[in-house]
Design an enzyme around this catalytic site. Structure first.
Site, short mmCIF file in Angstrom:
data_model
loop_
_atom_site.label_atom_id
_atom_site.label_comp_id
_atom_site.label_asym_id
_atom_site.label_seq_id
_atom_site.Cartn_x
_atom_site.Cartn_y
_atom_site.Cartn_z
N GLU A 1 -1.24 5.10 -7.74
CA GLU A 1 -0.79 5.98 -6.67
C GLU A 1 0.37 6.85 -7.16
O GLU A 1 1.38 6.33 -7.64
CB GLU A 1 -0.34 5.11 -5.49
N LYS B 1 0.86 -1.18 0.00
CA LYS B 1 0.00 0.00 0.00
C LYS B 1 0.90 1.24 0.00
O LYS B 1 1.47 1.60 1.02
CB LYS B 1 -0.92 -0.02 1.22
#
Ligand code: IVH
Length: 664
Positions: free
Chosen positions: A170, A112
């Site tokens: 991201e 993440k």
């Protein structure tokens, strides 16, 4: 407190935190606190479904789009993620998944990345628009800014890419780029960013794309919005493969896992390894692999049932700054340290943290009495990130560095252009103590028996006034040290005697010359062979050593130019401390004879030390920095800034296999 009142209170606090974080890029509470508040609200609402309203923060995804940018409508909503905080919560997630799916499932585990979620729309393979997540349905359109991110393809590589594609991923800032950015900001006198994520988010939401470009953002793709329209893809893993094929950067550590235990192993592995990466990760995203299964599972509210985020333990907390105390370093630096009201962070109780220097304290407006955010990243010393201004109730005085050394009372001086104030007295007991501690440490002369306590006693009793005095210690002198018996004294004297033959590299390391650590000591020992040669060396001669830059050269020269230092070395010599090293004779015929190599990143088949040894055996030389004189840069996993420097300078780049070939 009645539930309705607490729910209202939580909603207000959370909304406020959302705004501070997402719109102002200026978080006032830690992620952990936010998560705790959010969880409390989710739990309360679960117990009182009648109190759930559409405007509750639990009913939205992420941030409010600001009005500075045009609206960006996502092709499919960008979902958010539920959280899991330990292995058991992952197991319950898995149990739920398998129950609803009616069968076992496999998962994809992805790091993440702690950055900013964006979505990118490609029309017939060309980047048309890009936007932030916003509330999941509508974000901010920041296309010109995203176009400056090199890792975002402007045109897809595959002619067979679908007519329309929405890729998601991201945007983040590498830690190495973040540090450079902050160093530049400090030089320019603007406050540094608290973390790479805030810097990245601020960069994406700049009104001037030129400013975005300056921040050198990176990007990893992790999903496809309109995946139902991409026929050739059946699983999340295939989706990532597909993204890679059409030109996106996909994180290399994505792992398919047969069951939740494999996912748990992946999570705990990365929780310990996270600091080895050049980007921040704050957890692991776990996704059900088969897309058909994802569809079957669907979502509750805005959270998909087929994915969850395992969150690493928080490494940030808020606490009170009780005081700022000054310690004196080996080179006389006056270091400001925070005395904190003890607070647990990621498994340890933190009582002290660094404040770096006066400039840092001022540019972050940190004051004694403030509630501050403290961060502990891996093995580095905890640092105070900044004050929580909303908690500052009273007027607090601005902190000033003392004008005198707190230990010896000599004048403190902060030379023009330097960040640190220094004690001007070289004989300052605090400096002597730090120098002794360094001299006897493992990486230097390694004298067992002189630990912190013994070093303090020796310097306080004035038995040791500089490091050469260590070799003048006798049993009579040592008897003066309280609680020191015959046996201890005998052992200590034997260890001191043994240390005399550690050799030039260890000695040079131990002298504590500014900028000379063990690597530079090795280079100097290889090239000069003795202390005498170094004492005589000119700055130019020193600079001609590969890997010794002008700063190091002048620091070494300055050290040996001091009378006090020369006298001390003379006394070390008189005590019989070995001061020479065989000059390393490099093979003139080896495969790498005359070549200079630089290593960066993690090698998989050997450690960097082993690689350096093999290179030396083949006649080559390893240097610590890349310059035009470098012949090859060997790049392992997660390379640092040396890699980009090599690219800039056009130096030949090798991977590990390439190095192996050269060595053979
Ligand atoms: S998937 C339904 N994958 O974490 C799936 N998110 O709320 C939604 N993030 O800010 C997201 N790395 O930008 C996914 N490999 C990854 C991710 C990731 C980071 C971020 C995401 C969002 C948050 C999840």
């Amino acid at each position: 407190m009645p539930a309705a009142k607490r729910i209202q209170e939580l909603r207000e606090t959370i909304e406020d935190a959302n705004y501070q974080y997402h719109v102002l890029d200026n978080p006032q509470i830690s992620d952990a606190e936010y998560d705790a508040l959010f969880r409390e609200l989710v739990d309360l609402e679960a117990g009182h479904p009648d109190l759930v309203t559409p405007d509750s923060p639990t009913q939205r995804v992420g941030s409010i789009a600001s009005e500075r940018f045009p609206a960006y409508e996502h092709a499919r909503p960008m979902l958010s993620l539920s959280n899991a905080f330990d292995a058991d919560e992952l197991r319950s997630f898995d149990a739920r998944v398998r129950k609803l799916a009616g069968s076992d499932v496999d998962y994809v585990a992805e790091l993440k990345i702690d950055g900013l979620a964006v979505s990118l729309q490609y029309d017939r393979g060309m980047l048309q628009r890009g936007g932030t997540r916003g509330d999941g349905r509508i974000g901010e359109e920041v296309t010109p800014n995203l176009r400056t991110v090199n890792a975002i393809p402007l045109r897809l590589r595959d002619k067979n890419a679908p007519a329309f594609l929405e890729a998601r991923g991201e945007v983040y800032l590498r830690k190495s780029d973040f540090e450079k950015l902050n160093a530049n900001r400090e030089r320019a006198g603007v406050p540094p960013f608290a973390n790479p994520r805030n810097a990245a988010s601020g960069a994406v939401r700049q009104l001037d794309p030129k400013l975005t470009a300056e921040r050198k953002l990176s990007f990893f793709a992790y999903g496809i919005g309109n995946i139902d329209e991409v026929r050739q893809v059946q699983t999340q893993f295939e989706a990532l493969e597909f993204l890679k094929r059409i030109g996106f950067a996909v994180n290399p550590y994505v792992t398919r896992c047969d069951d939740i235990e494999a996912v748990i192993a992946f999570c705990s592995d990365w929780e310990t390894r996270r600091d080895s990466l050049d980007y921040e990760i704050d957890g692991v995203v776990v996704k059900v692999n088969p897309l058909a299964m994802q569809t079957k599972l669907g979502s509750v509210g805005k959270d998909p049932r087929w994915a969850t985020a395992y969150k690493f333990k928080a490494r940030e907390a808020r606490t009170k700054l009780l005081d700022i105390v000054i310690t004196v370093g080996r080179t006389g630096t006056l270091n400001p340290n925070a005395v904190l009201s003890p607070v647990p962070i990621g498994g340890v109780t933190v009582r002290n943290a660094t404040l770096h220097n006066e400039e840092y304290i001022h540019s972050n407006d940190i004051r004694i009495g403030d509630t501050v955010v403290v961060m502990r990243a891996g093995d580095v010393i905890p640092r105070v990130v900044g004050p929580v201004l909303s908690e500052r109730k009273d007027k607090l005085p601005v902190f000033r560095m003392p004008q005198r050394c707190p230990v010896c009372g000599a004048d403190a001086d902060r030379p023009e252009g330097e960040a640190m104030s220094r004690c001007t007295n070289a004989a300052c007991p605090a400096q002597v103590l730090e120098r002794v501690k360094h001299f006897v440490s493992r990486g230097a002369m390694d004298i067992e028996g002189i630990g912190d306590v013994m070093a303090t006693q020796l310097t306080e009793l004035r038995l040791v006034k500089d490091i050469a005095d260590i070799y003048a210690l006798t049993s009579e002198k040592l008897e003066k040290v309280p609680r020191t018996g015959e046996k201890t004294i005998a052992n200590l004297l034997r260890n001191i005697e043994e240390s005399k033959s550690r050799g030039l590299v260890r000695l040079l390391t131990g002298l504590g010359i500014r900028f000379v650590g063990s690597q530079t000591a090795q280079i100097l020992a290889d090239d000069f062979g003795s202390i005498e040669a170094l004492e005589e060396a000119t700055v130019d001669a020193l600079k001609s050593s590969e890997g010794v830059g002008p700063e190091v050269a002048s620091s070494v020269h300055l050290f040996f130019a001091q009378r006090a230092n020369r006298e001390m070395i003379e006394r070390l010599r008189g005590s019989g401390v070995q001061m020479t090293a065989p000059r390393r004779r490099r093979s003139q015929t080896g495969a790498l004879a005359g070549k200079t190599l630089v290593l960066t990143g993690t090698l998989s088949g050997m450690t960097r030390e082993e690689a350096a040894e093999l290179i030396a055996q083949a006649g080559g030389k390893v240097s610590g920095s890349v310059s035009k004189k470098t012949d090859y840069v060997v790049v392992g996993d997660e390379p640092g800034s040396k890699y980009s420097k090599a690219q800039q300078l056009g130096v030949a780049i090798l991977d590990e296999a390439g190095l192996d070939k050269l060595l053979k």
